[in-house]
Scaffold this motif. Structure first.
Motif, mmCIF file in Angstrom:
data_model
loop_
_atom_site.group_PDB
_atom_site.id
_atom_site.type_symbol
_atom_site.label_atom_id
_atom_site.label_comp_id
_atom_site.label_asym_id
_atom_site.label_seq_id
_atom_site.Cartn_x
_atom_site.Cartn_y
_atom_site.Cartn_z
ATOM 1 N N THR A 86 53.372 33.834 61.911
ATOM 2 C CA THR A 86 53.904 33.731 63.270
ATOM 3 C C THR A 86 54.844 34.908 63.495
ATOM 4 N N LEU A 87 54.549 35.730 64.501
ATOM 5 C CA LEU A 87 55.354 36.916 64.764
ATOM 6 C C LEU A 87 55.106 37.408 66.185
ATOM 7 N N ARG A 88 55.984 38.319 66.646
ATOM 8 C CA ARG A 88 55.783 38.948 67.952
ATOM 9 C C ARG A 88 56.182 40.414 67.872
ATOM 10 N N ILE A 89 55.516 41.230 68.688
ATOM 11 C CA ILE A 89 55.787 42.653 68.749
ATOM 12 C C ILE A 89 56.070 43.018 70.193
ATOM 13 N N ASP A 90 57.194 43.707 70.425
ATOM 14 C CA ASP A 90 57.567 44.134 71.771
ATOM 15 C C ASP A 90 57.291 45.621 71.959
ATOM 16 N N ASN A 91 57.518 46.100 73.168
ATOM 17 C CA ASN A 91 57.105 47.454 73.551
ATOM 18 C C ASN A 91 57.672 48.563 72.682
ATOM 19 N N ASP A 92 58.927 48.463 72.304
ATOM 20 C CA ASP A 92 59.567 49.565 71.599
ATOM 21 C C ASP A 92 59.921 49.230 70.157
ATOM 22 N N ASP A 93 59.229 48.289 69.574
ATOM 23 C CA ASP A 93 59.513 47.894 68.188
ATOM 24 C C ASP A 93 59.190 49.016 67.203
ATOM 25 N N ARG A 94 60.008 49.118 66.172
ATOM 26 C CA ARG A 94 59.749 50.007 65.032
ATOM 27 C C ARG A 94 59.787 49.128 63.794
ATOM 28 N N ILE A 95 58.613 48.806 63.256
ATOM 29 C CA ILE A 95 58.509 47.817 62.189
ATOM 30 C C ILE A 95 57.844 48.449 60.972
ATOM 31 N N ALA A 96 58.462 48.276 59.804
ATOM 32 C CA ALA A 96 57.865 48.719 58.538
ATOM 33 C C ALA A 96 57.472 47.499 57.728
ATOM 34 N N LEU A 97 56.299 47.562 57.128
ATOM 35 C CA LEU A 97 55.797 46.459 56.313
ATOM 36 C C LEU A 97 56.118 46.721 54.842
ATOM 37 N N LEU A 98 56.765 45.751 54.211
ATOM 38 C CA LEU A 98 57.063 45.811 52.790
ATOM 39 C C LEU A 98 56.120 44.876 52.049
ATOM 40 N N LEU A 116 62.152 45.106 59.324
ATOM 41 C CA LEU A 116 61.349 45.076 58.103
ATOM 42 C C LEU A 116 60.657 43.726 57.999
ATOM 43 N N TRP A 117 59.358 43.762 57.750
ATOM 44 C CA TRP A 117 58.588 42.540 57.507
ATOM 45 C C TRP A 117 58.089 42.575 56.066
ATOM 46 N N LEU A 118 58.264 41.477 55.367
ATOM 47 C CA LEU A 118 57.810 41.370 53.987
ATOM 48 C C LEU A 118 56.504 40.585 53.937
ATOM 49 N N VAL A 119 55.465 41.234 53.406
ATOM 50 C CA VAL A 119 54.161 40.593 53.229
ATOM 51 C C VAL A 119 54.070 40.182 51.761
ATOM 52 N N ALA A 120 54.232 38.895 51.509
ATOM 53 C CA ALA A 120 54.228 38.381 50.138
ATOM 54 C C ALA A 120 53.967 36.891 50.169
ATOM 55 N N ASP A 121 53.496 36.372 49.045
ATOM 56 C CA ASP A 121 53.243 34.932 48.912
ATOM 57 C C ASP A 121 52.325 34.418 50.024
ATOM 58 N N ARG A 122 51.350 35.257 50.395
ATOM 59 C CA ARG A 122 50.299 34.904 51.353
ATOM 60 C C ARG A 122 50.816 34.626 52.763
ATOM 61 N N THR A 123 51.960 35.235 53.106
ATOM 62 C CA THR A 123 52.452 35.086 54.474
ATOM 63 C C THR A 123 53.318 36.288 54.824
ATOM 64 N N ASP A 154 67.922 49.417 50.206
ATOM 65 C CA ASP A 154 68.687 49.369 48.957
ATOM 66 C C ASP A 154 68.606 47.971 48.335
ATOM 67 N N ASP A 155 68.728 46.953 49.187
ATOM 68 C CA ASP A 155 68.575 45.580 48.689
ATOM 69 C C ASP A 155 67.170 45.363 48.129
ATOM 70 N N TYR A 156 66.180 45.868 48.868
ATOM 71 C CA TYR A 156 64.795 45.676 48.438
ATOM 72 C C TYR A 156 64.530 46.408 47.127
ATOM 73 N N ARG A 157 65.117 47.590 46.965
ATOM 74 C CA ARG A 157 64.943 48.350 45.722
ATOM 75 C C ARG A 157 65.480 47.555 44.537
ATOM 76 N N ARG A 158 66.644 46.945 44.705
ATOM 77 C CA ARG A 158 67.219 46.151 43.609
ATOM 78 C C ARG A 158 66.325 44.966 43.263
ATOM 79 N N VAL A 159 65.750 44.347 44.283
ATOM 80 C CA VAL A 159 64.861 43.205 44.050
ATOM 81 C C VAL A 159 63.609 43.647 43.289
ATOM 82 N N VAL A 160 63.028 44.786 43.728
ATOM 83 C CA VAL A 160 61.801 45.280 43.097
ATOM 84 C C VAL A 160 62.044 45.652 41.640
ATOM 85 N N LEU A 161 63.101 46.399 41.370
ATOM 86 C CA LEU A 161 63.376 46.831 39.999
ATOM 87 C C LEU A 161 63.707 45.648 39.105
ATOM 88 N N SER A 162 64.391 44.663 39.667
ATOM 89 C CA SER A 162 64.709 43.478 38.881
ATOM 90 C C SER A 162 63.440 42.706 38.543
#
Length: 624
Positions: free
Chosen positions: A331-343, A496-503, A512-520
């Motif tokens: 469930t999500l929505r995208i507006d006209n000027d969104d800048r979204i990166a998928l993780l 930022l949208w996280l694609v994981a656990d089938r959703t 920076d937070d995401y980097r710490r999570v990935v390395l851990s």
């Protein structure tokens, strides 16, 4: 030390490196930078001895091992872990010899050397590298042939890193990685214990992983101390100083020349005039600054602003097999000027999500609502191969403009970076970066409301990546990004949208937070994941089944390892049973005792792996 002395390299008649010298001390981590086509990859070939220099030399310490990424991905029935372990040639040779050696003295030498190179911990080290690059424990037991070319290139990278050569040469290693793998590689290179030179256009890798920058520009190599940002500061200061010196020299030349012109005909001043001529000849010319202009990247704006949201997804389930969807409860929505990166790691469903948004996949359940007359541009790296190699940029643009006058077609080709003769160059002769620019221009040709960019930076140099970031920020429509380039994400993404656990979920932290999570997470064994088969979607490539096949393979490998180590221990025991071994050669006896203890530890680990795999197999059998 790596010594490059007065090196000149010519390729296809073009002088790429011109009498350059540089010294790289052992243990240095160097980022080799320069515009595409300046000769960075050619320099690697010269260092490896694959290409002869026109003049000058490259010298290495006599015992240095040089390692670089293989040009071809490994393939065949061997498991990933076996392929990586074989990259340590000395360990592999010693283990094979240990299976046939009978002489007690040679057995002691082999086992002592295996201890010295920490051979018994090699499987754990290889597994850690594979895990860092995105392979789960179950993946590591599968054969190479089960994976796509991109994933097998990751295996090649893992093998190169595992071999830990004295000089590690990496040419754009992140091109095969997702963001998660890139973050892990940055950390790994930052702690690499030997000398490494990496060609990369990834600012963050150069910022966090190297301590020197080797700049190749106009045929000259210049070494700067510090990270990439320090290099930019030093280079700017140097160029400013060169500009001032050039200005002063030009003024001095003008003054001397004026004196010569004024007095060369006067006998009383002839000697002074001749002296000024000699001074002019002695003035060493300062290379005039040449600005390598970067072609601007721009996306035409949409003709009409649509009512938000332009896309709304409600509890959608999507994939390629209704019985096994890739994503659920989206469930999500995208507006006209969104800048979204998928993780999210490759294989988690990012490609499936963008295909759902682009309308290339319909949901199995749930709904997707799109604004009326919504126009979407989609750029993906695999589309580079779809360009007509015989057609020029002009031809590709003309195909989209129908019967428009040639002047307008050429003007539009120029607007996307192909003016003059460049517009008539066949696509097959364009560089990777030029093809990417052309494809970006063609994909966004008609002013879309939303642009989807799937790894758009792979073939772009650092300055072109900055130009792309500016284009994204200037574009008034929505942008969805999938990229391993942290700089691009941080410069452009607002969500930022996280694609994981089938959703798909919103990620509230920053990179920076995401980097710490990935390395851990990757410091421990990665969770099992399906892998893409390389055709641009997230369909799993493995055959359907109950999952017991890989477990059977792990059990068989563990049993073979147990048998091999048991045989080694038996040989060591035979050597230790010699009646006078401890009195005649106590040093050798101590080495044998140490080797036996290490072999016993390795046997215990192999038995634990066998027990674990057997338990998992029994559990899978009971639920099958």
């Amino acid at each position: 030390m790596l010594s490059i002395t007065d090196l000149s390299v010519r390729l296809a008649g073009r002088l790429l490196i011109d009498q350059s010298s540089v010294q790289i001390t052992p243990g240095s981590r160097v980022g080799l930078v320069g515009r595409n086509g300046t000769g960075k990859s050619t320099l690697f070939k010269v260092i490896r001895g694959e290409l002869a220099a026109e003049s000058g030399s490259v010298t290495l310490p006599p015992r240095w091992r040089v390692g670089s990424l293989a040009q071809e991905a490994p393939d065949g029935p061997e498991s990933l872990i076996a392929v990586v372990l074989k990259a340590d040639l000395e360990r592999d040779a010693l283990l094979h010899e240990a299976e046939t050696a009978h002489d007690p003295h040679r057995i002691a030498e082999i086992q002592t050397r295996l201890v010295d190179i920490d051979a018994h911990s090699a499987p754990a080290r290889a597994a850690a590298i594979l895990s860092g690059l995105g392979f789960s424990a179950s993946d590591q037991a599968r054969s190479c042939s089960e994976f796509s070319g991109g994933w097998r290139m990751r295996v090649a990278l893992a093998a190169t890193l595992f071999a830990a050569p004295d000089l590690l040469l990496l040419d754009e290693p992140t091109n095969y990685l997702d963001l998660e793998g890139t973050l892990w590689l940055e950390d790994h290179l930052a702690h690499y214990p030997r000398t490494v030179i990496v060609v990369s256009h990834d600012r963050d890798l150069l910022e966090s992983s190297v301590d020197q920058i080797l700049h190749l520009e106009r045929g000259k190599l210049t070494l700067y101390r510090g990270s990439y940002s320090s290099f930019e500061e030093q280079r700017a200061a140097r160029e400013m100083l060169d500009a001032k010196q050039l200005k002063r020299q030009e003024a001095e030349r003008a003054r001397l020349q004026a004196f010569v012109n004024r007095f060369k005909a006067k006998a009383s001043k002839a000697r002074q005039a001749q002296s000024r001529v000699k001074m002019l000849e002695r003035l060493k010319p300062i290379t005039a600054l040449v600005t390598d202009e970067v072609h601007e990247i721009s996306f035409p704006p949409p003709e009409k602003t649509l009512s938000p949201p332009i896309i709304a997804v409600d509890n959608a389930t999507v994939g390629y097999d209704p019985a096994s969807p890739v994503l659920s409860r989206v469930t999500l929505r995208i507006d006209n000027d969104d800048r979204i990166a998928l993780l999210g790691a490759n294989g988690n469903g990012k490609s499936t999500l963008v295909k759902l948004l682009a309308g290339k996949l319909a949901p199995f359940s749930g709904g997707v609502t799109r604004a009326d007359k919504l126009s979407i541009a989609y750029f993906a790296q695999h589309q580079l191969d779809e360009l007509n190699v015989d057609a020029s940029a002009y031809d590709h643009v003309r195909k989209l403009m129908g019967e428009a006058p040639e002047s307008k077609i050429r003007a539009r080709a120029g607007a996307i970076g192909f003016s003059g003769k460049a517009a008539d160059t066949p696509a097959g002769k364009l560089s990777g970066g030029e093809k990417a620019r052309l494809l970006l221009g063609l994909a966004t040709f008609f002013g879309p409301n939303m642009i989807i960019l799937d790894e758009p930076t792979n073939h772009l140099d650092i300055d072109s990546r900055a130009a792309l970031a500016e284009a994204i920020n200037d574009f008034p429509g929505a942008v969805i990004m999938v990229s391993h380039d942290r700089y691009l994400i941080e410069a452009c993404a607002e969500r930022l949208w996280l694609v994981a656990d089938r959703t798909v979920t919103t990620y509230d932290g920053d990179l920076d937070d995401y980097r710490r999570v990935v390395l851990s997470a990757r410091s421990t064994e990665a969770s099992p994941r399906e892998r893409s088969n390389g055709n641009g979607n997230d369909k799993p490539q493995r055959n359907k089944g109950d999952g017991r096949g890989p477990l059977k393979k792990r059990i068989a490998e563990a049993e073979a390892e147990i048998a091999r180590i048991t045989e080694i221990i038996a040989k060591i025991d035979t050597a230790l049973s010699l009646p006078d071994i401890f009195t005649r050669d106590p040093k050798q006896a101590a080495q044998l005792s140490k080797a036996r203890a290490n072999a016993a530890d390795a046997l215990a680990r192999a038995e634990e792996q066998w027990l674990e795999a057997s338990a998992q197999f029994d559990e899978a059998s009971s639920t099958a």
